[in-house]
Design an enzyme around this catalytic site. Structure first.
Site, short mmCIF file in Angstrom:
data_model
loop_
_atom_site.label_atom_id
_atom_site.label_comp_id
_atom_site.label_asym_id
_atom_site.label_seq_id
_atom_site.Cartn_x
_atom_site.Cartn_y
_atom_site.Cartn_z
CD GLU A 160 93.89 6.83 11.41
OE1 GLU A 160 93.78 7.24 12.57
OE2 GLU A 160 93.13 7.20 10.48
CB CYS A 161 93.10 0.90 8.07
SG CYS A 161 92.18 -0.59 7.64
N GLY A 162 94.44 1.28 5.63
CA GLY A 162 94.95 1.32 4.27
C GLY A 162 96.31 1.98 4.19
CG LEU A 177 99.31 -1.45 8.44
CD1 LEU A 177 100.70 -1.41 9.05
CD2 LEU A 177 98.35 -2.22 9.35
CB SER A 232 97.51 1.53 14.08
OG SER A 232 96.62 2.56 13.69
#
Length: 437
Positions: free
Chosen positions: A323-325, A327, A422
């Site tokens: 998730e985010c970081g 990704l 994501s």
């Protein structure tokens, strides 16, 4: 279930809610068992609660969790505790709309509200602010604490303007009471070394000039909560628990406490640090959450053992959620002052710092992945300053944003093997794929 509790809210962000909520938890924890909660999807504020009360703080988010999910979490994590302190988000009525605001959280959980009002550069106008907040939707406001009071005269002006609710006291102005911010909000407790000193100082100020007994009295007035079903069904329990390897260090530490607890039903939890080049043998799941990878690019590029391990596990079909970081770490490269090579599971180039993207997401699942099945709709939250600036032709997406930006052209959930990456963060009380299949 009887669970004394209050919500700490305000008219806006940057009013002092986080440090005052945390310091109040610290004061109360000296004689009671205190559980902290955070309205909304924030990862940073709960760290302050956790440090103050010495138990994990729990997010209550109506968008991510739904009304029943919020009620379940409040009951589940309130059991065995004497009082709950729920820090609101932004202003009392703010959110994607008022139905997802701190006000609405107060209504669905029947929790009384104590306002924190920043009184710098204002005095008698405070009365109009408090009256307006109370009357706008007949909010359950039961008390007010003034923040940044300059003198006794200033306090008296503010106090005399309040007619309809109890004035519970004040916090004096002191520049040492503040916590610095950066691009994703307050500094985390891990990175701001003065956190404990600030907590102690504000706790002392609360003890000196805030009526703690009145706060407890207001908390005791909260209506009883009706018991609800358990957070996880029997069908989701797995007696043969595999290992969930969760990245946790200064680069990756944005996780909902409840997500980790929910994973414990199905997995044995073990933590590893990409910054320390660590790996864990034979995981059934690897989970790399958000955080600040952009502050540790040199170390992450050198995490060769972790990088090889993640790629090998991905190719084996091990479930991986990023998730985010996370990704960013699984991308081809992160570009800051130069290009830093990452895991390269996805042919995506990420610019480390761009414009802030923040807000809720709603996503159609286009193809089966580890969080959802085709045709489902998932809700999430995105919160980042990085941006995908180049995309290889072979990158496939399993989700499309109805709300939010995603990774590329309103698409999110990059997928390869059994790996999902994501920009959206998810709450497993609603995005239940890792628990259900």
């Amino acid at each position: 279930m009887r669970f004394p509790r209050i919500i700490i809210s305000s008219d806006r962000s940057n009013s002092g809610k986080t440090i005052i909520s945390s310091a109040l938890m610290r004061v109360l924890s000296r004689k009671m068992k205190v559980r902290g909660f955070k309205a909304g999807p924030d990862f940073i504020d709960p760290k302050y609660h956790t440090l103050a009360a010495r138990v994990p703080s729990i997010n209550l988010d109506l968008w991510l969790m739904g009304i029943e999910g919020v009620k379940k979490s409040l009951i589940r994590y309130g059991k065995g505790y004497d009082i709950g302190i729920i820090e609101g988000v932004m202003g009392l009525y703010d959110g994607i709309n008022v139905n997802y605001s701190t006000y609405e959280l107060s209504e669905v959980t029947k929790t009384p509200i104590i306002l924190v009002v920043n009184c710098s550069n204002v005095s008698s106008t405070v009365g109009a602010i408090v009256k307006g907040l109370k009357d706008y939707r007949n909010a359950r406001i039961r008390g007010v604490i003034f923040n940044q009071i300059g003198s006794e005269t200033h306090y008296n002006y503010c106090k005399s303007s309040i007619k309809e609710v109890q004035v519970l006291g004040y916090i004096k102005y002191d520049r040492n009471f503040s916590v610095p911010s950066r691009h994703l909000g307050l500094f985390t407790t891990e990175d701001f070394k003065e956190t404990e000193n600030v907590l102690q100082s504000v706790s002392k100020a609360i003890e000196e000039s805030v009526d703690i007994d009145k706060i407890i009295e207001i908390a005791n007035s909260a209506e009883e909560l009706q018991e609800v079903d358990e957070a996880i069904s029997n069908d989701e329990l797995d007696t043969k628990k595999g290992i969930a390897a969760i990245a946790y260090d200064s680069a990756f530490n944005f996780y909902y406490s409840e997500n980790i607890d929910l994973l414990r039903y199905k997995y044995q939890i073990e933590f590893f640090s990409p910054l320390l080049n660590e790996k864990i043998d034979n995981p059934s799941l690897i989970y790399v959450g958000g955080g600040y990878p952009e502050l540790h690019l040199n170390e992450l590029e050198k995490s060769s053992s972790t990088i090889r391990w993640i790629k090998k596990e991905a190719e084996k079909g091990t479930k991986i959620l990023a998730e985010c970081g996370g990704l960013m770490y699984l991308s081809k490269e992160i570009i800051a002052d130069k290009s830093y090579k990452m895991v390269n599971l996805f042919d995506i180039s990420i610019k480390a710092k761009d414009k802030l993207t923040i807000g809720y997401t709603e996503l159609d699942v286009l193809s089966d992945n580890i969080l959802g099945r085709k045709g489902e709709v998932l809700r999430g939250h995105e919160f980042h300053v990085s941006k995908a600036i180049n995309l290889g032709n072979d990158v496939k997406f399993s989700m499309k944003n109805r709300i939010g930006k995603g990774i590329w052209e309103n698409k999110d959930g990059a997928i390869v093997y059994n790996t999902l990456a994501s920009y959206s963060h998810f709450h497993f009380s609603s995005a239940r794929g890792l628990l259900s299949f």
